[in-house]
Design a protein around this motif. Structure first.
Motif, PDB file in Angstrom:
ATOM      1  N   ASP A  38       0.748  -1.262   0.127  1.00 30.96           N
ATOM      2  CA  ASP A  38       0.174  -0.117   0.238  1.00 30.96           C
ATOM      3  C   ASP A  38       0.934   1.372  -0.053  1.00 30.96           C
ATOM      4  O   ASP A  38       0.439   2.315  -0.211  1.00 30.96           O
ATOM      5  CB  ASP A  38      -0.987  -0.069   1.223  1.00 30.96           C
ATOM      6  N   GLN A  39       2.172   0.887   0.313  1.00 31.15           N
ATOM      7  CA  GLN A  39       3.112   2.174   0.360  1.00 31.15           C
ATOM      8  C   GLN A  39       3.951   2.560  -0.966  1.00 31.15           C
ATOM      9  O   GLN A  39       4.302   3.645  -0.955  1.00 31.15           O
ATOM     10  CB  GLN A  39       3.965   1.717   1.448  1.00 31.15           C
ATOM     11  N   TYR A  40       4.189   1.548  -1.758  1.00 29.63           N
ATOM     12  CA  TYR A  40       5.194   1.585  -2.793  1.00 29.63           C
ATOM     13  C   TYR A  40       4.577   0.956  -4.170  1.00 29.63           C
ATOM     14  O   TYR A  40       3.582   0.337  -4.214  1.00 29.63           O
ATOM     15  CB  TYR A  40       6.524   0.930  -2.398  1.00 29.63           C
ATOM     16  N   CYS A  41       4.931   1.506  -5.059  1.00 29.26           N
ATOM     17  CA  CYS A  41       4.620   1.114  -6.418  1.00 29.26           C
ATOM     18  C   CYS A  41       4.844  -0.279  -6.448  1.00 29.26           C
ATOM     19  O   CYS A  41       5.977  -0.961  -6.072  1.00 29.26           O
ATOM     20  CB  CYS A  41       5.202   1.758  -7.720  1.00 29.26           C
ATOM     21  N   SER A  42       3.985  -1.058  -7.375  1.00 29.73           N
ATOM     22  CA  SER A  42       4.583  -2.771  -7.597  1.00 29.73           C
ATOM     23  C   SER A  42       4.094  -3.174  -8.893  1.00 29.73           C
ATOM     24  O   SER A  42       3.358  -2.596  -9.393  1.00 29.73           O
ATOM     25  CB  SER A  42       3.949  -3.554  -6.382  1.00 29.73           C
ATOM     26  N   VAL A  43       4.791  -3.960  -9.292  1.00 28.32           N
ATOM     27  CA  VAL A  43       4.496  -4.875 -10.606  1.00 28.32           C
ATOM     28  C   VAL A  43       4.394  -6.347 -10.266  1.00 28.32           C
ATOM     29  O   VAL A  43       5.121  -6.776  -9.431  1.00 28.32           O
ATOM     30  CB  VAL A  43       5.782  -4.559 -11.525  1.00 28.32           C
ATOM     31  N   ASN A  44       3.015  -6.761 -10.722  1.00 32.00           N
ATOM     32  CA  ASN A  44       2.896  -8.230 -10.275  1.00 32.00           C
ATOM     33  C   ASN A  44       2.497  -8.835 -11.718  1.00 32.00           C
ATOM     34  O   ASN A  44       2.038  -8.119 -12.954  1.00 32.00           O
ATOM     35  CB  ASN A  44       1.512  -8.387  -9.407  1.00 32.00           C
TER      36      ASN A  44
END
Length: 104
Positions: A38-44
């Protein structure tokens, strides 16, 4: 959402991102790969869809007698790919014989 660390001493990392603290460089955005935050950008990766796409590709190439070989490890990603593949195969009326599904 985009978050940059301006001062390494004030970085608050928790959960999946906590091990990243030693690698933080000031004023560099953090992007997590294969981790939700919820804090950082992410790629999944959408593993279920990946399985579906593989089944579509096989079907589009005219294959109708197919099998599935997957590693015998406990992995949510592998489970989702397998489910996506088998669901799409069923949608295309591709019957996969039980003896053609191998784990291990």
């Amino acid at each position: 959402m985009r978050k940059q660390i301006r001062d390494r001493s004030s970085a608050k990392l928790s959960g999946a991102a906590a091990p990243l603290f030693p690698f933080i460089v000031e004023n560099v955005p953090i992007v997590l790969y294969q981790r939700n935050s919820d804090q950082y950008c992410s790629v999944n990766v959408d593993n279920y869809r990946t399985g579906q796409e593989v089944a579509k590709l096989i079907f589009s190439r005219g294959h109708r007698r197919i099998g599935l070989i997957s590693p015998g490890i406990s992995s949510n990603a592998i489970r989702l790919r397998r489910e996506g593949f088998l669901d799409m195969a069923k949608r295309y009326c591709i019957n996969i014989a039980a003896e053609h599904i191998i784990e291990g």
